[in-house]
Design a protein around this motif. Structure first.
Motif, PDB file in Angstrom:
ATOM      1  N   SER A 191       0.848  -1.186   0.000  1.00 55.58           N
ATOM      2  CA  SER A 191       0.000   0.000   0.000  1.00 55.58           C
ATOM      3  C   SER A 191       0.884   1.236   0.000  1.00 55.58           C
ATOM      4  O   SER A 191       2.060   1.189   0.339  1.00 55.58           O
ATOM      5  N   GLY A 192       0.264   2.346  -0.401  1.00 56.13           N
ATOM      6  CA  GLY A 192       1.006   3.595  -0.428  1.00 56.13           C
ATOM      7  C   GLY A 192       0.113   4.757  -0.788  1.00 56.13           C
ATOM      8  O   GLY A 192      -1.119   4.641  -0.774  1.00 56.13           O
ATOM      9  N   ILE A 193       0.767   5.868  -1.109  1.00 51.20           N
ATOM     10  CA  ILE A 193       0.034   7.072  -1.484  1.00 51.20           C
ATOM     11  C   ILE A 193       0.608   7.634  -2.775  1.00 51.20           C
ATOM     12  O   ILE A 193       1.753   7.355  -3.136  1.00 51.20           O
ATOM     13  N   VAL A 194      -0.207   8.423  -3.460  1.00 46.50           N
ATOM     14  CA  VAL A 194       0.253   9.190  -4.615  1.00 46.50           C
ATOM     15  C   VAL A 194      -0.112  10.648  -4.353  1.00 46.50           C
ATOM     16  O   VAL A 194      -1.181  10.943  -3.812  1.00 46.50           O
ATOM     17  N   ILE A 195       0.828  11.541  -4.663  1.00 49.52           N
ATOM     18  CA  ILE A 195       0.594  12.974  -4.527  1.00 49.52           C
ATOM     19  C   ILE A 195       1.021  13.646  -5.826  1.00 49.52           C
ATOM     20  O   ILE A 195       1.880  13.133  -6.543  1.00 49.52           O
ATOM     21  N   SER A 196       0.395  14.767  -6.142  1.00 48.20           N
ATOM     22  CA  SER A 196       0.778  15.504  -7.346  1.00 48.20           C
ATOM     23  C   SER A 196       1.085  16.949  -6.986  1.00 48.20           C
ATOM     24  O   SER A 196       0.542  17.503  -6.031  1.00 48.20           O
ATOM     25  N   ARG A 197       1.973  17.527  -7.766  1.00 48.54           N
ATOM     26  CA  ARG A 197       2.349  18.926  -7.551  1.00 48.54           C
ATOM     27  C   ARG A 197       1.238  19.818  -8.086  1.00 48.54           C
ATOM     28  O   ARG A 197       0.720  19.606  -9.179  1.00 48.54           O
ATOM     29  N   LEU A 198       0.860  20.814  -7.302  1.00 50.08           N
ATOM     30  CA  LEU A 198      -0.171  21.767  -7.696  1.00 50.08           C
ATOM     31  C   LEU A 198       0.483  23.025  -8.273  1.00 50.08           C
ATOM     32  O   LEU A 198       1.609  23.359  -7.912  1.00 50.08           O
ATOM     33  N   PRO A 199      -0.232  23.724  -9.168  1.00 49.33           N
ATOM     34  CA  PRO A 199       0.328  24.985  -9.682  1.00 49.33           C
ATOM     35  C   PRO A 199       0.553  25.949  -8.514  1.00 49.33           C
ATOM     36  O   PRO A 199      -0.264  26.048  -7.611  1.00 49.33           O
ATOM     37  N   SER A 200       1.692  26.610  -8.529  1.00 51.31           N
ATOM     38  CA  SER A 200       2.011  27.539  -7.447  1.00 51.31           C
ATOM     39  C   SER A 200       2.908  28.649  -7.979  1.00 51.31           C
ATOM     40  O   SER A 200       3.408  28.588  -9.095  1.00 51.31           O
ATOM     41  N   GLY A 201       3.137  29.624  -7.145  1.00 54.51           N
ATOM     42  CA  GLY A 201       3.977  30.758  -7.514  1.00 54.51           C
ATOM     43  C   GLY A 201       5.449  30.423  -7.403  1.00 54.51           C
ATOM     44  O   GLY A 201       5.832  29.309  -7.046  1.00 54.51           O
ATOM     45  N   PRO A 202       6.309  31.413  -7.703  1.00 53.26           N
ATOM     46  CA  PRO A 202       7.757  31.184  -7.608  1.00 53.26           C
ATOM     47  C   PRO A 202       8.175  30.871  -6.172  1.00 53.26           C
ATOM     48  O   PRO A 202       7.641  31.415  -5.220  1.00 53.26           O
ATOM     49  N   ASN A 203       9.119  29.976  -6.052  1.00 56.07           N
ATOM     50  CA  ASN A 203       9.682  29.561  -4.761  1.00 56.07           C
ATOM     51  C   ASN A 203       8.639  28.956  -3.824  1.00 56.07           C
ATOM     52  O   ASN A 203       8.796  29.005  -2.611  1.00 56.07           O
ATOM     53  N   GLN A 204       7.575  28.406  -4.379  1.00 48.43           N
ATOM     54  CA  GLN A 204       6.564  27.725  -3.573  1.00 48.43           C
ATOM     55  C   GLN A 204       6.406  26.304  -4.104  1.00 48.43           C
ATOM     56  O   GLN A 204       6.512  26.081  -5.297  1.00 48.43           O
ATOM     57  N   GLN A 205       6.153  25.388  -3.209  1.00 47.40           N
ATOM     58  CA  GLN A 205       5.853  24.020  -3.608  1.00 47.40           C
ATOM     59  C   GLN A 205       4.590  23.602  -2.883  1.00 47.40           C
ATOM     60  O   GLN A 205       4.581  23.495  -1.668  1.00 47.40           O
ATOM     61  N   ARG A 206       3.540  23.405  -3.648  1.00 48.87           N
ATOM     62  CA  ARG A 206       2.273  22.947  -3.077  1.00 48.87           C
ATOM     63  C   ARG A 206       1.977  21.570  -3.654  1.00 48.87           C
ATOM     64  O   ARG A 206       2.161  21.326  -4.840  1.00 48.87           O
ATOM     65  N   TRP A 207       1.496  20.697  -2.770  1.00 44.99           N
ATOM     66  CA  TRP A 207       1.182  19.331  -3.180  1.00 44.99           C
ATOM     67  C   TRP A 207      -0.285  19.057  -2.898  1.00 44.99           C
ATOM     68  O   TRP A 207      -0.875  19.592  -1.971  1.00 44.99           O
ATOM     69  N   SER A 208      -0.841  18.149  -3.682  1.00 46.65           N
ATOM     70  CA  SER A 208      -2.225  17.732  -3.496  1.00 46.65           C
ATOM     71  C   SER A 208      -2.344  16.919  -2.214  1.00 46.65           C
ATOM     72  O   SER A 208      -1.348  16.404  -1.700  1.00 46.65           O
ATOM     73  N   PRO A 209      -3.567  16.773  -1.715  1.00 47.97           N
ATOM     74  CA  PRO A 209      -3.759  15.820  -0.620  1.00 47.97           C
ATOM     75  C   PRO A 209      -3.417  14.411  -1.116  1.00 47.97           C
ATOM     76  O   PRO A 209      -3.545  14.118  -2.311  1.00 47.97           O
ATOM     77  N   PRO A 210      -2.967  13.534  -0.242  1.00 48.76           N
ATOM     78  CA  PRO A 210      -2.597  12.182  -0.684  1.00 48.76           C
ATOM     79  C   PRO A 210      -3.816  11.348  -1.060  1.00 48.76           C
ATOM     80  O   PRO A 210      -4.899  11.528  -0.527  1.00 48.76           O
ATOM     81  N   SER A 211      -3.588  10.461  -1.995  1.00 48.75           N
ATOM     82  CA  SER A 211      -4.602   9.482  -2.379  1.00 48.75           C
ATOM     83  C   SER A 211      -3.998   8.102  -2.153  1.00 48.75           C
ATOM     84  O   SER A 211      -2.881   7.817  -2.615  1.00 48.75           O
ATOM     85  N   GLY A 212      -4.691   7.245  -1.434  1.00 49.53           N
ATOM     86  CA  GLY A 212      -4.163   5.921  -1.114  1.00 49.53           C
ATOM     87  C   GLY A 212      -4.413   4.914  -2.217  1.00 49.53           C
ATOM     88  O   GLY A 212      -5.358   5.031  -2.996  1.00 49.53           O
TER      89      GLY A 212
END
Length: 121
Positions: A59-80
């Protein structure tokens, strides 16, 4: 899901330079530039056992990078997700291993996010 997220954080740390140590059995470290440019991550643990015929589950999770501004890293909520497989071959024993699939493109993230399909060639 909380336990899966905690496990994923531990796995990511072990696969990066911050988690490298002499007792860590990580085969390959993921370079920071790869993590900085990927579209997503699939992080999971698999348990495999067998004698000529094998079975594995994990089992595990998958996450995706969300669009964000410069010098920011936003990730989606995890999906199992769950993994199950059968195999045959020269195998004897038990194995537990951690994996990270670096999803380089949005299409790769969608492949993990969509319902399973059977592909025919």
């Amino acid at each position: 899901m909380d336990q899966e997220c905690d496990k994923a954080a531990r796995i990511i740390q072990s696969f990066t330079a911050q988690g490298a140590s002499s007792r860590n059995k990580t085969l390959i470290q993921i370079p920071p530039r790869v993590l900085a440019t990927c579209s997503g991550l699939a992080i999971f643990t698999v348990f495999r056992t067998g004698l000529h015929l094998s079975g594995s589950s994990g089992s595990g999770i998958v996450i995706s990078r969300l669009p964000s501004g410069p010098n920011q890293q936003r990730w989606s909520p995890p999906s199992g997700f769950l993994i199950h497989s059968l195999g045959a071959g020269f195998l004897a024993g038990i194995d537990i291993y951690d994996c990270i699939c670096v999803l380089r493109t949005p299409a790769a993230v969608r492949a993990f996010a969509e319902r399973p399909r059977l592909y025919q060639e």
